[in-house]
Motif scaffolding. Structure first.
Motif, short mmCIF file in Angstrom:
data_model
loop_
_atom_site.label_atom_id
_atom_site.label_comp_id
_atom_site.label_asym_id
_atom_site.label_seq_id
_atom_site.Cartn_x
_atom_site.Cartn_y
_atom_site.Cartn_z
N ALA A 251 -5.01 -1.05 -2.51
CA ALA A 251 -4.45 0.29 -2.39
C ALA A 251 -5.39 1.34 -2.94
CB ALA A 251 -3.11 0.35 -3.11
N ASN A 252 -6.19 0.96 -3.94
CA ASN A 252 -7.12 1.93 -4.55
C ASN A 252 -8.53 1.79 -4.04
OD1 ASN A 252 -5.29 3.14 -6.17
ND2 ASN A 252 -5.71 1.86 -7.95
N CYS B 197 1.71 6.72 -6.83
CA CYS B 197 0.58 7.58 -7.20
C CYS B 197 0.89 9.03 -6.90
CB CYS B 197 -0.66 7.14 -6.45
SG CYS B 197 -2.03 8.29 -6.64
N PRO C 198 -9.06 5.38 -1.02
CA PRO C 198 -8.68 6.77 -0.72
C PRO C 198 -9.58 7.80 -1.42
CG PRO C 198 -6.74 5.48 -1.29
CD PRO C 198 -7.91 4.59 -1.51
N HIS D 123 0.92 4.03 -2.97
CA HIS D 123 0.65 5.44 -2.71
C HIS D 123 1.84 6.31 -3.11
CE1 HIS D 123 -3.06 4.31 -1.12
NE2 HIS D 123 -2.91 4.52 0.17
N ASN E 56 -5.50 7.73 -9.43
CA ASN E 56 -4.61 6.57 -9.45
C ASN E 56 -5.19 5.41 -10.24
OD1 ASN E 56 -2.33 5.09 -8.94
ND2 ASN E 56 -3.04 4.35 -6.94
N ARG F 48 0.85 -1.19 0.00
CA ARG F 48 0.00 0.00 0.00
C ARG F 48 0.89 1.25 0.00
NH1 ARG F 48 -4.97 -0.59 1.43
NH2 ARG F 48 -4.47 -2.31 2.82
N ARG G 196 -3.78 10.03 0.84
CA ARG G 196 -2.76 9.01 0.56
C ARG G 196 -1.51 9.25 1.40
NH1 ARG G 196 -5.02 8.85 -4.70
NH2 ARG G 196 -5.84 6.77 -5.05
N GLU H 171 -2.29 8.07 4.78
CA GLU H 171 -2.42 6.61 4.87
C GLU H 171 -1.07 5.92 4.91
OE1 GLU H 171 -4.98 4.71 2.05
OE2 GLU H 171 -6.72 5.80 2.76
#
Lengths: 168, 573
Positions: free
Chosen positions: B513-514, B296, B401, B293, B565, B289, B443, B446
Motif C-alpha cells: 500500500a505504501n 491514511c 503513492p 489508503h 503514511n 490497499r 491515494r 488509487e
C-alpha cells in the motif's frame, strides 16, 4: 442514596465519595499510548460505529496531565519504556491503566531482545485485555470493568492501590 | 534483460567483478569493498539504476569474510534489477554510497546497527533501530534472540554544538526589541519533540525540531521505538510460522503482507500459486490497499482539522473489516495467506457482500471529495507543502503513492506484474507536484482503481483448487492426518521441521500500500529462514522527512507526515 423527586424542592442525598466516583466513572479521559497495531483498533473503538462516547470516555487527551486513564495500545520496546514511565508519572491522581493486547500485557509473541515482556515491568497495570489486537468490543468491556473499579475505589490513590504491584 | 546487464558489467570492469550468480531470476555480481562506489556509480549513471531499493547485511560466522552486504538496485526506466554483493571481514569498513543514493544513509546505519559493519565516510553512523545504550549487534548469529538490554533514558538528538551552529543560521529572532547584538543566542532556539507518543505521528516515531521563532530551522528524526525484531524472529521460526509476524509489519494492510510474503517464499521454492489463489490474493490485496489508503487519508485529514471525513471514511472501513473478520476470524491481523495457497477459500456470498460494500466506498469517497477537493482551507494546508522532486524522490528510495505523486507512473503491478495483474484493466494515478495535496489525491484515485480491480477479479475468479498440489508445502487434509500414517508423518514434518525450502536466495516483492514491499529470503535448506530481510516502503520515505520539513512550520510538518503514511510497525519491523 435518597431521592425525592415528588416534593417541589426535589433533592438527592448521597455520600461525597459516591457522587465523585459516579462522576469520574462516566467521564474517564483516556490517553491512548498508541504505538502499534492496537492503536488502529483503538481508532476503531473511537469511531462512530463502536462509539466510545457511549461510555463517556470519548475525550481523548494526549497530554498526560489532562487524562486519568492510560491505554497502552501496542508493543512496548526497551527503547520506549522510559517514555512510558515518564508519561505515567506525569498523570495526576487518581489514574488507571489498561494494557491493551497481549504485547502490552506480556510481550505477546515477541519474546526477543527489543521487546519489554509486559508494560507492568515499568508501570502498574489495572486491566489486561486479551487479543492481538483486541476487538473494539473487548476494549469497551475492559473500560466498563475499569468503571466498576472507579465506582468502588475512586478515592483511593493509585499508589495505595498499586502498592507492591510493579514487578521491578 | 538483467543478464545482459551483468555481461555489460563484466566487460566494463573485467576482473574487478569477482563473481556472478543467478538464482530464480535474481542476478548478482560480487565486488571488493574498495570497488563498490565505482561499480554503483557506473550502474547509476550508465545503466539507469536510479534507485537503491535496499541494503541487506548477512552474517556467515563460518566464512573468513564473515559478513556480506548486498545492495539491491532497481532501474524503473530500463525495467531491470541487479544485486551487488560485497564480502567483508569483521571490522573491515565498506565505503559509504550515501553520496550516490540518499536512501543509503539509513540503510547503511541499519546494517551497522544490526551487524556492526562499519561504513567509512558515512555522515552520521549511529544506531538506528536498537537504543543508544544497546551493546553488541543483534542480527549477528551469535547474539541470543532473548537477550534484552534495558534503556534508562531517551537519547538527545541535538548536542549543544548542533544548537549553537543552528543559532548562527537563525534569522527570525534577531529583530527582537531591545536585542542589541545581531545574533541569536543558542538558548533562544526552542527545542520541540514531536513523538515518540504524539497523536500526529500515528505510531511511535520521534522528530526533534529546533525552532527559530515559528520556523523549523533544523529537524532530526529517530525511529526504532517499535523495533520488534521481525528479522530475528523469522530466523527463529519456520517459514510458515513467519506468516503471523508479517501481519504486524504494516498492520493496516495485513493481507498484502501475507500474500507478498507467501509469493516471495514460493519464488524461492520454485512453485506458482494456483489461478484461483492468485485471484483471491488480488482481491484481498486490493481490499487491503483500499483500507490502508482509507486510514491514511482520513487520519491525514483529521490532522489538518477536517474531522468529518474521518467518520465518513472510517465507516466504510469498518464495513469492509466485517467481511474480512468473517473471512479469517480477525479484523486486523489476518494471517490469511499460506505458502503455496491460502488458509482457506472465500466463504459463500463473499462476492456479493464485497460488491455491495464497494458501493459504500464509492459513496464515502465521493462525499469526502466533495468536502475537500475545492476546500480553500484544505488546499492552503496541502498545496506546495512538503513537495519533493522526481529525482529526489527516486534517490531517497520513494516508491508507491508518494513516488507517483511526483508524476512518475511507477507501479510494480505494471512494471513487474505478478498474480496476473497484467490481465486487469486499471490505471496508475499520478500527481504533478509531489506535494501533500498530490499524495492525498493519488491515494483517493488509487482507491477507485483498486475498487475496479476487485470488481473485475470477483467477476472472473477462476474455479479450481486454492492450494498447490504439493505435499512438500501444503498440509494434508485432516481426514488423511487422522486416517493414515503417511498423513500423520507429513503433517508432523511440516509443522515441526517446517517447509524445506531449497538452499538459495531470492528477493520477492510486490506493490504494497505504501510502495515496494520486498522480502529478501536466504534459505540454507532447513525449515527455518537463514536470513529474512524486509524492504519496508516506509523506511526510505521516512528517512527524507527531516529534510522535507526544514524551513517550514510545525503544522506543515504534521500535514506532511500524515501524507507520507508512515506505519511504525513496518518502519521498525
Amino acid at each position: 442514596m435518597a431521592v425525592d423527586l415528588e416534593s417541589p424542592s426535589n433533592y438527592i442525598t448521597t455520600r461525597l465519595r459516591q457522587a465523585v466516583n459516579w462522576g469520574r466513572k462516566y467521564s474517564l479521559w483516556p490517553l491512548p499510548f498508541g504505538v502499534a497495531c492496537c492503536a488502529i483498533e483503538f481508532m476503531s473503538t473511537v469511531s462512530s460505529y463502536n462509539d466510545i462516547s457511549r461510555f463517556g470516555a470519548e475525550l481523548v487527551r494526549f497530554s498526560p496531565r489532562q487524562s486519568d486513564l492510560l491505554i497502552i495500545a501496542g508493543t512496548i520496546s526497551y527503547k520506549q519504556a522510559p517514555i512510558l514511565k515518564t508519561i505515567y508519572e506525569q498523570m495526576a491522581e487518581p489514574k488507571w491503566v489498561i494494557a491493551m493486547g497481549v504485547c502490552a500485557s506480556s510481550g505477546g509473541f515477541y519474546n526477543n531482545y527489543s521487546t519489554l515482556q509486559g508494560a507492568d515491568r515499568v508501570i502498574p497495570v489495572d486491566m489486561y485485555v486479551a487479543g492481538c489486537p483486541p476487538t473494539p468490543e473487548n476494549l469497551l468491556y475492559s473500560l466498563t470493568l475499569i468503571q466498576e473499579r472507579v465506582e468502588k475505589e475512586g478515592l483511593v490513590p493509585s499508589s495505595v492501590r498499586h502498592a507492591g504491584r510493579v514487578q521491578s | 534483460m538483467s543478464q545482459k546487464l551483468v555481461e555489460r558489467l563484466q566487460r566494463e570492469f573485467g576482473d574487478e567483478i569477482l563473481a556472478v550468480a543467478s538464482h530464480r531470476g535474481d542476478e548478482s555480481v560480487t565486488v571488493a569493498p574498495a570497488n563498490l562506489p565505482k561499480v554503483l556509480a557506473h550502474l547509476k549513471d550508465a545503466e539507469g539504476c536510479e534507485q537503491l531499493s535496499d541494503v541487506v547485511g548477512v552474517d556467515y560466522p563460518d566464512r573468513d569474510e564473515r559478513f556480506e552486504v548486498l545492495y539491491l538496485l532497481r532501474s524503473w526506466r530500463n525495467k531491470h534489477r541487479i544485486q551487488v554483493r560485497v564480502p567483508v571481514a569483521e571490522d573491515q569498513p565498506v565505503p559509504t554510497v550515501s553520496g550516490l543514493y540518499r536512501s543509503a544513509d539509513w540503510h547503511e546505519r541499519e546494517v551497522f546497527d544490526l551487524f556492526g559493519v562499519p561504513f567509512s565516510g558515512h555522515p552520521d553512523l549511529r544506531r538506528i533501530l536498537c537504543h543508544h545504550q544497546f551493546e553488541g549487534h543483534a542480527l549477528r548469529k551469535d547474539y541470543p534472540i532473548e537477550q534484552g538490554q534495558e534503556c534508562t533514558r531517551p537519547e538527545n538528538l541535538f548536542t549543544d554544538a548542533d544548537i549553537a551552529r543552528a543559532a548562527q543560521r537563525a534569522t527570525n529572532l534577531v529583530t527582537r526589541v531591545g536585542d542589541a547584538a545581531d545574533e541569536v543566542h543558542p538558548s533562544d532556539l526552542l527545542t520541540v519533540n514531536i513523538g515518540p507518543s504524539h497523536p500526529a505521528t500515528h505510531g511511535a516515531l520521534r522528530a526533534e525540531l529546533l525552532l527559530d521563532g515559528e520556523t523549523i530551522i533544523e529537524a532530526r528524526t529517530e525511529i526504532g521505538y517499535i523495533h520488534r525484531c521481525f528479522e530475528k524472529e523469522a530466523e527463529d521460526h519456520t517459514w510458515a510460522e513467519v506468516m503471523p509476524y508479517t501481519d504486524r509489519l504494516n498492520y493496516c494492510s495485513a493481507m498484502l503482507n501475507n500474500s507478498i510474503y507467501a509469493s516471495a517464499v514460493e519464488k524461492l521454492i520454485g512453485i506458482e500459486a494456483t489461478p484461483r489463489c492468485q485471484g483471491i490474493r488480488v482481491i484481498v490485496s486490493e481490499l487491503s490497499r483500499i483500507i490502508d489508503h482509507l486510514v491514511c487519508v482520513c487520519a491525514n485529514l483529521v490532522d489538518i482539522g477536517a474531522l468529518t471525513n474521518y467518520w465518513y471514511l472510517y465507516n466504510v472501513r469498518e464495513s469492509i473489516y466485517e467481511s474480512l473478520e468473517k473471512l479469517c476470524g480477525s479484523r486486523l491481523t489476518t494471517n490469511y495467506a499460506r505458502i503455496g495457497g491460502m488458509s482457506h477459500d472465500l466463504y459463500p456470498g463473499f462476492a456479493d457482500e464485497i460488491r455491495h460494500k464497494l458501493g459504500e466506498l464509492d459513496r464515502g469517497v465521493t462525499d469526502v471529495m466533495k468536502l475537500v477537493a475545492r476546500n480553500r482551507i484544505f488546499l492552503d494546508r496541502t498545496s506546495g507543502v512538503g513537495a519533493i522532486s522526481q529525482a529526489d524522490a527516486l534517490s531517497w528510495g520513494y516508491t508507491g503513492p508518494c513516488l507517483r505523486a511526483t508524476g512518475l507512473a511507477y507501479d510494480l503491478r505494471k512494471e513487474a506484474p505478478y498474480w496476473g495483474y497484467e490481465t486487469y484493466d486499471f490505471e496508475i494515478p499520478t500527481g504533478t507536484d509531489g506535494d501533500t495535496h498530490d499524495r492525498i489525491m493519488v491515494r483517493m484515485a488509487e482507491m477507485v482503481q483498486s475498487r475496479s480491480i476487485v470488481m473485475q477479479a470477483l467477476d472472473r475468479l477462476p474455479s479450481g483448487p486454492v492450494d498447490v498440489d504439493d505435499a512438500r508445502v501444503i498440509l494434508p487434509p485432516k481426514a488423511e492426518v487422522y486416517g493414515s500414517i503417511e498423513g500423520v508423518m507429513n503433517q508432523f514434518k511440516l509443522i515441526y521441521e517446517g517447509i524445506r525450502v531449497p538452499a538459495g536466495e531470492g528477493y520477492g516483492f510486490g506493490e504494497g500500500a505504501n510502495g515496494e514491499l520486498g522480502f529478501f529470503c536466504i534459505s540454507d535448506g532447513t525449515g527455518h529462514p537463514y536470513r529474512m530481510k524486509v524492504r519496508p516502503p516506509c523506511f526510505p520515505i521516512f528517512s527524507s522527512y527531516a529534510e522535507m520539513i526544514q524551513g517550514g512550520m510545525i503544522p506543515d510538518a504534521i500535514a506532511v507526515l500524515g501524507s507520507l503514511n508512515i506505519i511504525a510497525g513496518e518502519l521498525d519491523r
